[in-house]
Structures are given as structure tokens and as C-alpha cells.
Design an enzyme around this catalytic site. Structure first.
Site, PDB file in Angstrom:
ATOM      1  N   GLY A 195     -19.354  -2.194  -7.157  1.00 12.67           N
ATOM      2  CA  GLY A 195     -17.966  -2.386  -7.583  1.00 12.67           C
ATOM      3  C   GLY A 195     -17.113  -1.333  -6.901  1.00 12.67           C
ATOM      4  N   CYS A 221     -13.285  -0.393  -2.959  1.00 15.69           N
ATOM      5  CA  CYS A 221     -13.427  -0.493  -1.500  1.00 15.69           C
ATOM      6  C   CYS A 221     -14.414  -1.538  -0.978  1.00 15.69           C
ATOM      7  CB  CYS A 221     -13.791   0.878  -0.933  1.00 15.69           C
ATOM      8  SG  CYS A 221     -12.436   2.052  -1.131  1.00 15.69           S
TER       9      CYS A 221
HETATM   10  N1  LIG Z   1     -10.498   4.940  -3.491  1.00 10.72           N
HETATM   11  C1  LIG Z   1     -11.443   5.314  -2.645  1.00 10.72           C
HETATM   12  O1  LIG Z   1     -12.547   5.709  -3.052  1.00 10.72           O
HETATM   13  C2  LIG Z   1     -11.211   5.274  -1.153  1.00 10.72           C
HETATM   14  C3  LIG Z   1     -12.103   5.926  -0.297  1.00 10.72           C
HETATM   15  C4  LIG Z   1     -11.877   5.908   1.073  1.00 10.72           C
HETATM   16  C5  LIG Z   1     -10.781   5.209   1.576  1.00 10.72           C
HETATM   17  N2  LIG Z   1      -9.932   4.549   0.728  1.00 10.72           N
HETATM   18  C6  LIG Z   1      -8.765   3.864   1.297  1.00 10.72           C
HETATM   19  O2  LIG Z   1      -7.650   4.731   1.146  1.00 10.72           O
HETATM   20  C7  LIG Z   1      -6.457   3.971   0.887  1.00 10.72           C
HETATM   21  C8  LIG Z   1      -5.846   4.396  -0.428  1.00 10.72           C
HETATM   22  O3  LIG Z   1      -6.784   4.101  -1.459  1.00 10.72           O
HETATM   23  P1  LIG Z   1      -6.565   4.577  -2.976  1.00 10.72           P
HETATM   24  O4  LIG Z   1      -7.754   4.119  -3.746  1.00 10.72           O
HETATM   25  O5  LIG Z   1      -6.184   6.011  -2.978  1.00 10.72           O
HETATM   26  O6  LIG Z   1      -5.284   3.678  -3.332  1.00 10.72           O
HETATM   27  P2  LIG Z   1      -4.439   3.627  -4.687  1.00 10.72           P
HETATM   28  O7  LIG Z   1      -4.062   2.209  -4.858  1.00 10.72           O
HETATM   29  O8  LIG Z   1      -5.170   4.357  -5.770  1.00 10.72           O
HETATM   30  O9  LIG Z   1      -3.137   4.483  -4.341  1.00 10.72           O
HETATM   31  C9  LIG Z   1      -2.178   4.133  -3.407  1.00 10.72           C
HETATM   32  C10 LIG Z   1      -0.875   4.856  -3.756  1.00 10.72           C
HETATM   33  O10 LIG Z   1       0.082   4.594  -2.710  1.00 10.72           O
HETATM   34  C11 LIG Z   1       1.353   4.502  -3.336  1.00 10.72           C
HETATM   35  N3  LIG Z   1       2.313   3.853  -2.398  1.00 10.72           N
HETATM   36  C12 LIG Z   1       2.368   2.568  -2.024  1.00 10.72           C
HETATM   37  N4  LIG Z   1       3.370   2.385  -1.136  1.00 10.72           N
HETATM   38  C13 LIG Z   1       3.943   3.592  -0.934  1.00 10.72           C
HETATM   39  C14 LIG Z   1       5.018   4.056  -0.129  1.00 10.72           C
HETATM   40  N5  LIG Z   1       5.724   3.239   0.657  1.00 10.72           N
HETATM   41  N6  LIG Z   1       5.341   5.363  -0.177  1.00 10.72           N
HETATM   42  C15 LIG Z   1       4.662   6.209  -0.985  1.00 10.72           C
HETATM   43  N7  LIG Z   1       3.631   5.825  -1.771  1.00 10.72           N
HETATM   44  C16 LIG Z   1       3.272   4.536  -1.745  1.00 10.72           C
HETATM   45  C17 LIG Z   1       1.094   3.743  -4.612  1.00 10.72           C
HETATM   46  O11 LIG Z   1       2.133   3.903  -5.562  1.00 10.72           O
HETATM   47  C18 LIG Z   1      -0.229   4.372  -5.063  1.00 10.72           C
HETATM   48  O12 LIG Z   1      -0.035   5.459  -5.929  1.00 10.72           O
HETATM   49  C19 LIG Z   1      -6.892   2.504   0.944  1.00 10.72           C
HETATM   50  O13 LIG Z   1      -6.718   2.024   2.236  1.00 10.72           O
HETATM   51  C20 LIG Z   1      -8.369   2.570   0.606  1.00 10.72           C
HETATM   52  O14 LIG Z   1      -9.084   1.477   1.140  1.00 10.72           O
HETATM   53  C21 LIG Z   1     -10.114   4.586  -0.636  1.00 10.72           C
END
Ligand SMILES: NC(=O)c1ccc[n+]([C@@H]2O[C@H](COP(=O)([O-])OP(=O)(O)OC[C@H]3O[C@@H](n4cnc5c(N)ncnc54)[C@H](O)[C@@H]3O)[C@@H](O)[C@H]2O)c1
Length: 450
Positions: free
Chosen positions: A272, A275
Site C-alpha cells: 500500500g 507510491c
Molecule cells: N510519500 C512518499 O513516501 C514519497 C517518497 C518518495 C517520493 N514521493 C513523491 O514525492 C512527491 C510528493 O509526495 P508527498 O507524499 O509528499 O505528497 P503529498 O500529497 O503528501 O504533499 C504534496 C503537497 O504539495 C502541496 N501543493 C500542491 N500544489 C502546490 C503548489 N502549487 N504550491 C505549493 N504547494 C503545493 C499540497 O498542498 C501538499 O501539501 C510525489 O511525486 C510522490 O510520488 C513520495
């Protein structure tokens, strides 16, 4: 703030962005944390993390108090920093393809914010994006909205993130590698300098490559890990039908082969988290656009989807028809150490149980508020694990929280209506649960099979 090399902005303060910002601030970098979610920013301004991650709260409090982290919803403040990370979400569209709307909007707004800036800054795409996005989407948007020449006045790199929820801070402080994808030497060298400054003598190996390769590394990494999980679950489902076989012993044995390795070989209810599913779907979709059908990745996803049915089959084997049965679900987070329920196997299992007429009483030490958003009033949430077990016809352990490990046979027998226990996480030693009707993923046939 003077935009020297010790200044950083992070745009998008979710799991990745907030942990990245906290890590930079904790090492003395002047960090601007930017998010469009005003409520989230207010919380962070008070030094409170809007999500659970070990160590994060304390780091945020210290960073905000020392003014090393400035949380804001004003993206123009990014112009006061040298290195600017894009860490906004990259969710799936309905067809599984990647939705780049947040990246496009953030790049556009950032470009406008940098328009009047005289000195050089570096934009780093840390969000997970399909190969070609940095060059074909971010670069032209940034160039147009900032009126700058990319690679000359404004640097651009791809730098995917590999941190894991639950250990995100440790991972951010001690990554096993850093991937830098860039088409121009100056951008790559500036990012390398930033990380050298950050990690000092503990600088991890840096792999310098093209942006497209860097972008594909992230997908290859997640696709491989997800495939490993679906592989061991496939073996678990075969083991399930063979008397005397335990998939855990198979996994332990094959994991000792260095070509295979022991990690991600834990049979369970399926992967789950935000990602794996999203990134596999994006990669499958992207491959399709390139004219290639990646059957291995499709099978990985299908196996994962089916694994929830395997868990429900185990419950049915112990309880018979599920109509009106009271099922305790212990654990909702997609893994221990997080409050995240995105794509959690627990939600798939709960929905299947509900469809079959079961009544659910669920408990999780952290994830109830998030689970409530997904499941609404369809399930009842208990205040602790013992209340969840009260008068249950069966209990399913869905998340490997340590506190569930401490429950013993006498606890289950004393609280439940019927002594049925399904260990979907292989938390327990089957030998110690002989007094119960016990079933576990990948643990030979249950008594009821005979
Ligand atoms: N969660 C993980 O474990 C993980 C690990 C590695 C990579 N990633 C990747 O990293 C990226 C972010 O993941 P996440 O889990 O942190 O996402 P998330 O959804 O938890 O957070 C994204 C944040 O971006 C903000 N946002 C959206 N548009 C914006 C804008 N124009 N200006 C400012 N803020 C804005 C949202 O309000 C939100 O708080 C994704 O591409 C994900 O695939 C995630």
C-alpha cells in the site's frame, strides 16, 4: 534573506517536502517551506507537523523557533533562496496516467516569482515524474514564466526522492545514494555542492546522469520493490495450499542468496502507500504510450489487488459466511510507523468484508482520522485494540504495529465471541496460538481446510 548557497526553498510540504525542509533547517540551512494549503502552513508555523513522522514534530518546533524554517503560502519568497525543490504531489488520473497539474502550476508560479531576480537560482524536481517531464514540461514552463534561459540564469535538475514514510527523517539524513539528472554541468555541480555542504564527510554516492534516466531510476526502484512483494505473495498463496509449508521459512532461505536479498520478502496483505500503486500505474501507462506493454508490472499490480481477497478468504474459512459477523480489524495504516492510509491493503480488505455483509470494528494507534476520511460511517472505530476485539467473531491483523505483537492468546480468548484470528502480517508465532482458530498468509492450510 540573502539567497546564498546555504538557502533553500521547498515547494509542497507533504511527507517528502516537509521532511526535506525539516532536514535542511536542522543542519542550519535557511529554509523557506511553501504550500498552498493555508491551514497546513498555520500548523507548521506553530511548530506542529500536519502528518505523523517520527522525530518530525521536534525538528519542526526547533527549526521554526530558531527561524531556520519559514513556513509560508507565499511562493514569491522562494526568490530569496538559492536552491528550490519542487515536492508537490503527482497523483494518478482515472486511467492511471500521471497527473502533472500540481507540478505545472508550481513551476509556472515559481517562474513568475523568479522573473525579477538578478542572481542565479537552481530548481530541483524532487517529485516523482515520468521520464521526460523535467525537460518537456517543467523546463518550458519555467523558461516562459521566468523569462530566463534555463541552464544559464536558472539551473534545473531532476533529483528523485527515495525516503520511506515512517523512517523519512533518518532516510533524508542518511540516504544510500543521490541521483542528479541534468543536461548542463553548472546545474549538476551546484546541486552536488549543496549536498556536499549538507552531508559533509558523510556524503553518499552521487550518480550523475541525464534527467530522463534520473526520472526512470525512481520508477524502476519502486517497480522492483513492488514486484518483490507480489512475488513473495504469489509464493505465499501456493504455500497456503501445501500442508506443512510456511512461506516465512521459504523467504528466509531464499533471502540468504545475495542475488535475492532478504528485504521486501515478507508475505502479507499486499503493498500500500501513496507510491507503489500510483507509480506502477504511471509507468505502465507511460510504457503503453511508448508502444510497449510491461506484462510483468501489470501482473505485479493484479497480484497485489487479489491479495486482499486472499485475506478475506482466510477470514471466511474460519468464520463461514460473513453476513452480520463482527470482524475486528487491527491496523489501518499501510505500514507501522505512519498515519498514512493511502492505498492501504486494510482499506481493500475492509471494503471486501463490508461487501460480504460483515460489521467492522477497526482500530489503529495513529491512522483512524485518515481512515475515517476514506471509510466514513461504514465502519465503527474502537478506542484501543482491546475494545476492537470485544465480542468479535474474528480478528484480522492488518498492520504490523508492535503493540499488536503483545496481544496473547488469553487476550483474544478473553475478549472475543469466537476464537478466530487471521494474521495477515505474519506478526505471530503460529505455535503460540494453538488454542485459537488461527490462519496466516502463506502458512499451509488451516484446520478448517481438512
Ligand atoms: N510519500 C512518499 O513516501 C514519497 C517518497 C518518495 C517520493 N514521493 C513523491 O514525492 C512527491 C510528493 O509526495 P508527498 O507524499 O509528499 O505528497 P503529498 O500529497 O503528501 O504533499 C504534496 C503537497 O504539495 C502541496 N501543493 C500542491 N500544489 C502546490 C503548489 N502549487 N504550491 C505549493 N504547494 C503545493 C499540497 O498542498 C501538499 O501539501 C510525489 O511525486 C510522490 O510520488 C513520495
Amino acid at each position: 534573506m540573502k539567497s546564498g548557497p546555504g538557502t533553500v526553498s521547498v515547494i509542497g510540504l507533504g511527507y517528502v517536502g516537509l521532511c526535506t525542509a525539516a532536514a535542511f533547517a536542522s543542519r542550519g540551512f535557511k529554509t523557506v517551506g511553501i504550500d498552498i494549503d493555508v491551514k497546513r502552513i498555520e500548523q507548521i508555523q506553530h511548530g506542529r507537523a500536519p502528518l505523523y513522522e517520527p522525530r518530525l514534530d521536534g525538528m519542526l518546533k526547533r527549526a521554526v523557533r530558531k527561524k531556520l524554517l519559514v513556513p509560508t503560502s507565499d511562493i514569491s519568497q522562494a526568490a530569496s533562496t538559492h536552491s528550490i525543490f519542487l515536492t508537490v504531489g503527482t497523483p494518478s488520473r482515472n486511467d492511471g496516467s500521471i497527473d502533472l497539474t500540481y507540478i505545472e502550476t508550481a513551476a509556472e508560479e515559481l517562474g513568475r516569482a523568479l522573473r525579477q531576480k538578478q542572481s542565479y537560482s537552481l530548481v530541483i524536481v524532487k517529485s516523482t515524474v515520468i521520464p521526460g517531464t523535467t525537460n518537456k514540461t517543467v523546463k518550458p514552463i519555467l523558461a516562459k514564466s521566468s523569462s530566463k534561459t534555463i541552464g544559464v540564469d536558472l539551473g534545473l535538475c531532476s533529483n528523485p526522492e527515495f525516503l520511506k514514510e515512517g523512517t523519512a527523517i533518518v532516510d533524508a539524513l542518511h540516504p544510500d545514494k543521490i541521483i542528479i539528472g541534468s543536461d548542463d554541468k553548472k546545474s549538476a555541480s551546484k546541486l552536488k555542492q549543496l549536498y556536499t555542504r549538507f552531508y559533509g564527510k558523510n556524503l553518499p554516492p552521487i550518480i550523475l546522469t541525464s534527467p530522463e534516466t534520473a526520472e526512470l531510476v525512481k520508477y524502476a526502484s519502486n517497480a522492483f520493490l513492488a514486484t518483490k512483494v507480489s512475488f513473495i505473495n504469489t509464493i505465499a498463496n501456493i504455500a497456503q495450499a501445501i500442508p506443512g509449508v510456511d512461506v516465512n521459512h521459504v523467504a528466509e532461505a531464499i533471502g540468504r542468496d545475495p542475488r535475492i536479498g532478504p528485504l521486501f520478502l515478507k508475505a502479507g496483505p499486499g503493498y500500500g502507500g501513496s507510491c507503489f500503486h500510483k507509480d506502477l500505474q504511471a509507468l505502465i501507462n507511460f510504457s503503453g504510450e511508448l508502444g510497449y506493454s510491461p506484462i510483468l508490472l501489470k501482473a505485479t499490480e493484479e497480484t497485489n489487488e487479489q491479495q486482499a481477497e486472499k485475506v478475506v478468504e482466510l477470514v471466511e474459512k474460519l468464520t463461514g459466511p460473513l453476513e452480520k459477523k463482527r470482524i475486528a480489524v487491527l491496523g489501518l495504516a499501510f505500514k507501522k510507523g505512519t498515519d498514512d492510509v493511502r492505498e492501504a491493503a486494510s482499506l481493500r480488505v475492509v471494503r471486501l468484508l463490508l461487501k460480504k455483509g460483515a460489521r467492522i470494528l477497526a482500530y489503529d494507534p495513529l491512522a483512524v482520522p485518515n481512515a475515517r476520511k476514506s471509510l466514513g460511517e461504514s465502519v465503527e472505530f474502537a478506542k484501543d485494540e482491546r475494545s476492537a476485539l470485544n465480542a468479535a467473531d474474528c480478528c484480522v491483523v492488518m498492520t504490523e504495529w508492535n503493540q499488536f505483537r503483545e496481544l496473547q492468546t488469553k487476550d483474544y480468548l478473553g475478549l472475543m465471541r469466537a476464537p478466530n484470528l487471521v494474521d495477515a502480517r505474519r506478526l505471530y508465532d503460529p505455535k503460540e496460538y494453538g488454542a485459537m482458530n488461527f490462519a496466516a498468509v502463506g502458512l499451509g492450510p488451516t484446520r478448517n481446510d481438512f
